[in-house]
Design a protein around this motif. Structure first.
Motif, mmCIF file in Angstrom:
data_model
loop_
_atom_site.group_PDB
_atom_site.id
_atom_site.type_symbol
_atom_site.label_atom_id
_atom_site.label_comp_id
_atom_site.label_asym_id
_atom_site.label_seq_id
_atom_site.Cartn_x
_atom_site.Cartn_y
_atom_site.Cartn_z
ATOM 1 N N UNK A 55 39.340 145.200 -13.483
ATOM 2 C CA UNK A 55 40.398 145.001 -14.468
ATOM 3 C C UNK A 55 41.413 144.057 -13.828
ATOM 4 N N UNK A 56 41.722 142.960 -14.502
ATOM 5 C CA UNK A 56 42.697 141.991 -14.004
ATOM 6 C C UNK A 56 44.046 142.199 -14.680
ATOM 7 N N UNK A 57 45.087 141.650 -14.077
ATOM 8 C CA UNK A 57 46.430 141.679 -14.665
ATOM 9 C C UNK A 57 46.796 140.346 -15.294
ATOM 10 N N UNK A 58 45.800 139.542 -15.613
ATOM 11 C CA UNK A 58 46.013 138.202 -16.164
ATOM 12 C C UNK A 58 44.879 137.863 -17.110
ATOM 13 N N UNK A 59 45.059 136.801 -17.866
ATOM 14 C CA UNK A 59 43.981 136.217 -18.653
ATOM 15 C C UNK A 59 43.182 135.310 -17.730
ATOM 16 N N UNK A 60 41.898 135.163 -18.007
ATOM 17 C CA UNK A 60 41.101 134.164 -17.316
ATOM 18 C C UNK A 60 40.120 133.543 -18.296
ATOM 19 N N UNK A 61 39.892 132.253 -18.113
ATOM 20 C CA UNK A 61 38.810 131.543 -18.781
ATOM 21 C C UNK A 61 37.781 131.223 -17.720
ATOM 22 N N UNK A 62 36.531 131.610 -17.960
ATOM 23 C CA UNK A 62 35.428 131.345 -17.036
ATOM 24 C C UNK A 62 34.408 130.512 -17.803
ATOM 25 N N UNK A 63 34.175 129.280 -17.337
ATOM 26 C CA UNK A 63 33.295 128.332 -18.019
ATOM 27 C C UNK A 63 32.017 128.170 -17.214
ATOM 28 N N UNK A 64 30.880 128.452 -17.837
ATOM 29 C CA UNK A 64 29.575 128.352 -17.180
ATOM 30 C C UNK A 64 28.973 126.986 -17.527
ATOM 31 N N UNK A 65 28.720 126.161 -16.508
ATOM 32 C CA UNK A 65 28.175 124.821 -16.765
ATOM 33 C C UNK A 65 26.714 124.667 -16.349
ATOM 34 N N UNK A 66 26.173 125.652 -15.661
ATOM 35 C CA UNK A 66 24.756 125.617 -15.278
ATOM 36 C C UNK A 66 24.283 127.048 -15.100
ATOM 37 N N UNK A 67 23.057 127.331 -15.504
ATOM 38 C CA UNK A 67 22.455 128.641 -15.290
ATOM 39 C C UNK A 67 22.707 129.610 -16.430
ATOM 40 N N UNK A 68 22.419 130.877 -16.143
ATOM 41 C CA UNK A 68 22.585 131.921 -17.152
ATOM 42 C C UNK A 68 22.852 133.249 -16.455
ATOM 43 N N UNK A 69 23.320 134.225 -17.235
ATOM 44 C CA UNK A 69 23.613 135.523 -16.660
ATOM 45 C C UNK A 69 24.000 136.524 -17.728
ATOM 46 N N UNK A 70 24.803 137.524 -17.334
ATOM 47 C CA UNK A 70 25.205 138.613 -18.210
ATOM 48 C C UNK A 70 26.712 138.802 -18.153
ATOM 49 N N UNK A 71 27.271 139.280 -19.270
ATOM 50 C CA UNK A 71 28.688 139.589 -19.367
ATOM 51 C C UNK A 71 28.837 140.889 -20.147
ATOM 52 N N UNK A 72 29.786 141.722 -19.710
ATOM 53 C CA UNK A 72 30.112 142.951 -20.448
ATOM 54 C C UNK A 72 31.603 143.199 -20.334
ATOM 55 N N UNK A 73 32.163 143.830 -21.356
ATOM 56 C CA UNK A 73 33.571 144.225 -21.330
ATOM 57 C C UNK A 73 33.719 145.508 -22.134
ATOM 58 N N UNK A 74 34.823 146.196 -21.942
ATOM 59 C CA UNK A 74 35.032 147.446 -22.672
ATOM 60 C C UNK A 74 35.123 147.202 -24.175
ATOM 61 N N UNK A 75 35.624 146.069 -24.601
ATOM 62 C CA UNK A 75 35.756 145.800 -26.041
ATOM 63 C C UNK A 75 34.431 145.521 -26.724
ATOM 64 N N UNK A 76 33.508 144.831 -26.046
ATOM 65 C CA UNK A 76 32.219 144.572 -26.696
ATOM 66 C C UNK A 76 31.240 145.710 -26.447
ATOM 67 N N UNK A 77 31.489 146.528 -25.422
ATOM 68 C CA UNK A 77 30.752 147.768 -25.245
ATOM 69 C C UNK A 77 29.343 147.676 -24.712
ATOM 70 N N UNK A 78 28.825 146.496 -24.489
ATOM 71 C CA UNK A 78 27.468 146.358 -23.961
ATOM 72 C C UNK A 78 27.337 145.013 -23.247
ATOM 73 N N UNK A 79 26.249 144.822 -22.560
ATOM 74 C CA UNK A 79 25.995 143.590 -21.824
ATOM 75 C C UNK A 79 25.351 142.556 -22.745
#
Length: 138
Positions: A55-79
């Motif tokens: 859990x961060x105390x700030x906003x962040x933008x993370x931009x993926x320019x190559x490859x692939x992976x997974x993301x999950x957060x409490x609001x979307x509830x799944x990976x």
């Protein structure tokens, strides 16, 4: 410089916040296939385990320019899958985790920020924890 990373963490003062938006961190990491993630040489408030997330105390933008992976957060509830051209929005106070697939790795750029301007965008519905991924392309 294939397996390079460059990062900068900034000290934000109350004076900086009077501008309405202050940058906390910027950087990029090139994670090669099979490389452990995340690297552990970030300041302690940014280090996380992909299993436990953070859990961060700030906003962040993370931009993926190559490859692939997974993301999950409490609001979307799944990976969910993410790949090159995707922009992840991380929100203060919200649990999240993300990582590249070990067979592809990825290249990520990020900027962390805080302030009234970002809070206003959220309160007006321009950004939302329920829609944290944007396909912006390369």
């Amino acid at each position: 410089m294939e397996n390079s990373k460059h990062l900068k963490y900034l000290a934000v003062s109350q004076q900086d916040l009077l501008w309405g938006l202050a940058v906390n961190s910027v950087g990029f990491q090139n994670i090669a296939p099979g490389m452990s993630y995340p690297p552990q040489d970030h300041p302690s408030r940014y280090v996380f385990s992909t299993d436990k997330g953070r859990v961060l105390n700030e906003y962040q933008l993370v931009y993926i320019t190559r490859g692939r992976g997974r993301f999950a957060s409490s609001s979307i509830g799944h990976s969910v899958s993410v790949s090159e051209g995707d922009l992840l929005m991380l929100f203060p106070g919200e649990w999240h985790t993300y990582s590249p697939d070990s067979d592809s790795g990825w290249k990520e750029f990020w900027i962390g920020f805080q302030g009234e301007m970002a809070d206003t965008l959220m309160s007006k519905g321009f950004i939302s924890e329920s829609k944290p991924i944007f396909d912006v392309g390369i």
